[in-house]
Design a protein around this motif. Sequence first.
Motif, PDB file in Angstrom:
ATOM      1  N   GLU A 174      23.205  68.945  75.977  1.00  0.00           N
ATOM      2  CA  GLU A 174      22.693  70.213  75.464  1.00  0.00           C
ATOM      3  C   GLU A 174      21.513  70.723  76.281  1.00  0.00           C
ATOM      4  O   GLU A 174      21.356  71.931  76.470  1.00  0.00           O
ATOM      5  CB  GLU A 174      22.272  70.074  73.999  1.00  0.00           C
ATOM      6  N   THR A 175      20.690  69.813  76.760  1.00  0.00           N
ATOM      7  CA  THR A 175      19.546  70.218  77.576  1.00  0.00           C
ATOM      8  C   THR A 175      20.009  70.915  78.843  1.00  0.00           C
ATOM      9  O   THR A 175      19.446  71.948  79.225  1.00  0.00           O
ATOM     10  CB  THR A 175      18.684  68.989  77.931  1.00  0.00           C
ATOM     11  N   TYR A 176      21.034  70.367  79.488  1.00  0.00           N
ATOM     12  CA  TYR A 176      21.547  71.004  80.700  1.00  0.00           C
ATOM     13  C   TYR A 176      22.179  72.358  80.398  1.00  0.00           C
ATOM     14  O   TYR A 176      22.086  73.284  81.197  1.00  0.00           O
ATOM     15  CB  TYR A 176      22.541  70.093  81.418  1.00  0.00           C
ATOM     16  N   MET A 177      22.817  72.490  79.234  1.00  0.00           N
ATOM     17  CA  MET A 177      23.377  73.793  78.860  1.00  0.00           C
ATOM     18  C   MET A 177      22.269  74.827  78.702  1.00  0.00           C
ATOM     19  O   MET A 177      22.373  75.941  79.226  1.00  0.00           O
ATOM     20  CB  MET A 177      24.170  73.675  77.560  1.00  0.00           C
ATOM     21  N   PHE A 178      21.199  74.472  77.972  1.00  0.00           N
ATOM     22  CA  PHE A 178      20.095  75.404  77.770  1.00  0.00           C
ATOM     23  C   PHE A 178      19.363  75.712  79.075  1.00  0.00           C
ATOM     24  O   PHE A 178      18.961  76.845  79.319  1.00  0.00           O
ATOM     25  CB  PHE A 178      19.127  74.869  76.719  1.00  0.00           C
ATOM     26  N   LEU A 179      19.182  74.706  79.925  1.00  0.00           N
ATOM     27  CA  LEU A 179      18.535  74.941  81.217  1.00  0.00           C
ATOM     28  C   LEU A 179      19.357  75.890  82.077  1.00  0.00           C
ATOM     29  O   LEU A 179      18.820  76.755  82.762  1.00  0.00           O
ATOM     30  CB  LEU A 179      18.323  73.622  81.961  1.00  0.00           C
ATOM     31  N   SER A 180      20.667  75.727  82.046  1.00  0.00           N
ATOM     32  CA  SER A 180      21.554  76.591  82.814  1.00  0.00           C
ATOM     33  C   SER A 180      21.409  78.049  82.396  1.00  0.00           C
ATOM     34  O   SER A 180      21.256  78.946  83.231  1.00  0.00           O
ATOM     35  CB  SER A 180      22.993  76.120  82.627  1.00  0.00           C
TER      36      SER A 180
END
Length: 57
Positions: A36-42
């Motif tokens: 989820e962190t990578y999704m939000f960072l993206s």
Amino acid sequence: MLGLIFILGSLICSGIWVFMLVSGNKEASVFGKSFETYMFLSVGFAGVATILLRIGI
């Protein structure tokens, strides 16, 4: 130029979370960050890049 760096960051984060999604390894962590962190960072990087490229930075 700074906007292009944020686009690159967005592409890298997108690549990581798509790889985690396709491999079925959503519960794991890459570099200590969750799926989820990578999704939000993206999404965040893409938003910042859009703003920076609009104003010409």
